[in-house]
Design a protein around this motif. Sequence first.
Motif: not given
Length: 580
Positions: A463-473, A481-494
């Motif tokens: 949950l930490h990417p979403e928490v980071g997004y909530d802090i920074l949005k 920046v908030a969207e980059m933090v939210l997506q930094h554990h996303e992968h191209l293949d989903g």
Amino acid sequence: MPEKQLQRISSTISFRIALPTFLTILLFVITIFSIALPQLEQSLLNRKQEMIMELTETAWSLLEDYHARELRGELSPDEAKRRAILRIGKLRYGPGKKDYFWINDMTPVMIMHPYRPDIEGKDVATFEDPNLKNILTKIVEVVRQQEAGFVDYEWQWKDETQRIAPKISYVKGYEPWGWVIGTGMYSDDVKAEIAAIRNHLAAVSAGILVIISLLALYSIRQSVLADRERQRIFAERGRLMKSLEMSTERFRNLIETTSDWIWEIDRDGRCTYSSPRVENLLGFEPEEILHAPLTAFAAPGQAAAINAAFTKLLAAGKPFNGFEITSLGKDGRVVVLECNAVPIFDERGQLAGYRGVARDITERKTAMEILRKSRDDLHASLEETVASLASAAEKRDPYTAGHQQRVERLACAIAREIGYPEDKIEGLHIAALLHDIGKITLPSEYLAKPTRLSTEEKALFKLHPEVGYDILKRIHFPWPVAEMVLQHHEHLDGTGYPRGLKDDEILLEANILAVADVVEAMSSHRPYRPSLGIDIALDEIRAGRGIRYHAASVDACIDLILEKGFDLSYTRDEDGGGVG
């Protein structure tokens, strides 16, 4: 002079005026109907063809949209096609909203025709128009050979099945579904518009002919009275010359009292005229400026650069605006002048010099410098705030101290390696320093646990990417920046988290950040395991290149570490440089 001679002279003058006038009228009519009208007709036909091509392209893009939804799994293939047919079948345009689109396939089978439901779903390869042309076969041939193009044939008039008329259509194939979509225009419509234009031009030309004839008669009459006017003109000339002298004096007074310095220079840049305003700006009398270069009073430290730039401007022979000269006044005061000028040409068209104005912008430059310093101070404050946030997160996790700084260094280096713009790298820099800010809410025992996390603990950890997004949005960064933090554990293949995004759904900055994060994390120690080593980390991103990880970022990362000796263990605060 005898009356008859006056009449003969008058008649000769009238004929000389009338003949060119009537020849001009004749030339005008011939030009309109032999040159301009055919060009106008062709232009109208071309514009109509462009219109049906653009309309077909628009309808074709709807097929693209439904196919894209099919590929994303939002619609089944049959449902996507059904919706596309329904939507395109309802499209109408033109006068009376009766012009339409149709769809057939490459068999050819008529998929959809708004006015001919009787042939929908039927193989119409043998369906012929009144001239025995195999219409759809011809359409399919055009699509096979050119992918798209124009086809002419005869077809029913819109929704009137008994009326047959010539038609020009534009068709385009849609390869994923094997369809052809098209629409067209009726030649009779175009001919009717051209006829209306021709009639309108004829009426206008007749009106112009009448008006010009009346004007010609009026001109003839006025020529007879011309001699009487000449004496009056000579009398007026004296008064006009006197008025011109007064206007020149007013213009001179305006130049000399304006707040800007008005000047003229020759093609070598030497002053040939200076308004008195120069005394207010630089303290010099106009006579002291004459024959001196305009840049003669530039500040010593900038004189060479200003002279070179000014010489280049003069050589171009074009108008210039906003050229700045930092000058020293007669009393030693620094004055920044903004110069705008236009070139002056002699009777042979050769550059004779420039005429321009200079304005004192010293106060404006000072204000801009204050504004720039304020901006730099704000940027420094932003960097300090970001560093403090990053430090606060890492103080709760001593085992990963320096992780965010090292990820930031590697991510920014990767971005520069792939040619990413510096202004966007600044946003990546901030996002990298804060990408794990969401861990601040995790229990300390999770962060320091010497064994692997349980399933429930992993779920909470993710949950930490979403928490980071909530802090920074709510922080208004110039970058996402908030969207980059939210997506930094996303992968191209989903297969990433938290949203399971794929491919272009993921920001490029987040893709770069993911590669840097994986490499740094695997090559560093963790409470539950020792460092796996840089080789294992690079093997991981090689294996996922183009599948889970952004290919260009993977290549850049490997090249930085193996070829260019990038030191991943170094952090900026180790030499007192901070984490910015």
